[in-house]
Design a protein around this motif. Structure first.
Motif, mmCIF file in Angstrom:
data_model
loop_
_atom_site.group_PDB
_atom_site.id
_atom_site.type_symbol
_atom_site.label_atom_id
_atom_site.label_comp_id
_atom_site.label_asym_id
_atom_site.label_seq_id
_atom_site.Cartn_x
_atom_site.Cartn_y
_atom_site.Cartn_z
ATOM 1 N N HIS A 227 0.850 -1.281 0.047
ATOM 2 C CA HIS A 227 0.075 -0.036 -0.219
ATOM 3 C C HIS A 227 0.817 1.164 -0.138
ATOM 4 O O HIS A 227 2.066 1.149 0.126
ATOM 5 C CB HIS A 227 -0.684 0.203 1.139
ATOM 6 N N ASP B 176 5.985 4.659 5.397
ATOM 7 C CA ASP B 176 6.838 3.531 5.977
ATOM 8 C C ASP B 176 6.794 2.222 5.117
ATOM 9 O O ASP B 176 7.329 1.275 5.698
ATOM 10 C CB ASP B 176 6.305 3.086 7.321
ATOM 11 N N HIS B 177 6.225 2.254 4.092
ATOM 12 C CA HIS B 177 6.264 0.949 3.323
ATOM 13 C C HIS B 177 6.998 1.597 1.873
ATOM 14 O O HIS B 177 7.231 0.470 1.051
ATOM 15 C CB HIS B 177 4.781 0.377 3.108
ATOM 16 N N HIS C 184 -7.273 -1.310 5.384
ATOM 17 C CA HIS C 184 -6.384 -0.456 5.912
ATOM 18 C C HIS C 184 -6.287 1.019 5.188
ATOM 19 O O HIS C 184 -6.488 1.854 5.849
ATOM 20 C CB HIS C 184 -5.189 -1.036 6.332
ATOM 21 N N ASP D 31 -0.468 -3.940 5.862
ATOM 22 C CA ASP D 31 -1.002 -3.166 7.199
ATOM 23 C C ASP D 31 -2.179 -3.932 7.195
ATOM 24 O O ASP D 31 -3.322 -3.027 7.977
ATOM 25 C CB ASP D 31 -0.978 -1.812 6.988
ATOM 26 N N HIS E 93 1.361 3.927 2.096
ATOM 27 C CA HIS E 93 1.921 4.597 3.384
ATOM 28 C C HIS E 93 3.604 4.804 3.148
ATOM 29 O O HIS E 93 4.212 3.768 2.680
ATOM 30 C CB HIS E 93 1.314 3.923 4.555
HETATM 31 ZN ZN LIG Z 1 0.119 1.509 6.591
#
Ligand SMILES: [Zn+2]
Length: 308
Positions: free
Chosen positions: A101, A105-106, A172, A191, A103
């Motif tokens: 996804h 932190d990914h 999410h 997530d 975000h």
């Molecule tokens: Zn996430």
């Protein structure tokens, strides 16, 4: 001594803030709580598939003699360590980076992979959200976007493994992919799985708790004997597990919705509903940072149930 240490932490946090976290506050861990530098580690699961942990969402990987694959990219610093390690494991290099996804932190570490991978793969909704939200944050120059997108499913053979991406509906975010290493029987949930941490429900991107519950049920049924990789876990809890863990998160969400519905029926205010110390029966769930809190999850549930 204490003062110096604080100064160091504060400076380091600012350095982090300057790169990914503050400008793309997508995950919700306050920069001040980020412990630099991150300790990174590779761990095997089975059949050339494993996990890489550092800072941010757990990275899943495949390393065969024919090439490697990474699932998610964490942040720029830890992504570099992951790239180096995968190149050592698989001398033919890294073929693909897949993002579960959008975000930060990914995907924050995508630029570390960009020069060495053939493709960056994302589900098409994820690709759209990645571009939209980073444009809003003004961080386009710090991103590496997908060059291969898919709708419902996608697959590719790498060596003796077959890698799949599936989209099962909102969860999410509005665009979460489930990545499957078919022959190893390992499933990366991104997530869609928080192990005993109050999960973030990213409603502005199209997240839905009810749909998320269906996704967890569906994936647990389809891959009932798989090993699952989780995006996040509470400190000390594993970032891998079984279908039972997916169903446990589903049960947690059922309790979250039930709590909100009861509160609404009793004509409680939003504040009364979301500001509780713990969810009865789920005291094992913890908060993480300013966003991953029970109040955060309950607020998303309240908005979803009340149709806001
Ligand atoms: Zn996430």
């Amino acid at each position: 001594m204490t003062f110096d240490r604080r100064q160091f932490l504060s400076t380091s946090s600012l350095a982090v803030a300057g790169t990914a976290l503050a400008r793309v506050p997508l995950f919700g861990q306050a920069p001040a709580q980020t412990p630099p530098p991150a300790v990174t580690a590779f761990e095997d699961i089975r059949r050339n598939v494993g996990i890489f942990t550092g800072r941010g969402g757990t990275i899943g990987w495949l390393a065969t003699p024919a090439g490697a694959v990474a699932v998610d990219a964490q942040f720029p610093d830890t992504a570099k360590a992951c790239v180096t390690g995968l190149q050592q494991k698989s001398p033919k290099g890294i073929q693909l980076l897949i993002n579960t996804h959008y975000h930060g932190d990914h995907t924050g570490g995508n630029p570390a992979f960009r020069p060495v991978v053939k493709s960056i793969v994302q589900q098409e909704r994820c690709a759209k959200l990645h571009k939209e939200f980073t444009a809003k944050a003004g961080t386009e120059s710090q991103q590496a976007y997908a060059d291969l997108t898919f709708g419902e499913s996608w697959s590719q053979e790498i060596g003796d493994e077959k890698v799949w991406g599936f989209y099962h509906g909102a969860g999410h975010t509005g665009g979460d992919a489930v990545i499957v290493f078919e022959r190893a029987n390992v499933v990366h949930m991104g997530d869609l799985m928080f192990n005993q941490v109050h999960p973030r429900v990213d409603r502005p991107s199209g997240a839905s708790i009810k749909s998320w519950m269906s996704v967890l049920e569906k994936v647990a049924k389809r891959h009932s004997d798989a090993t699952f990789i989780f995006g996040h876990a509470k400190p000390g809890a594993p970032v891998t597990g079984t279908a039972k863990d997916l169903l446990a998160l589903r049960t947690y969400f059922a309790a979250v919705l039930d709590h909100v519905q009861k509160g609404l029926k009793a004509k409680q205010s939003q504040d009364e509903i979301v500001k509780i110390d713990s969810l009865p029966g789920f005291t094992n769930y913890v908060s993480n940072g300013a966003v991953l809190t029970l109040a955060g999850t309950l607020t998303a549930a309240y908005e979803e149930v009340a149709g806001k």
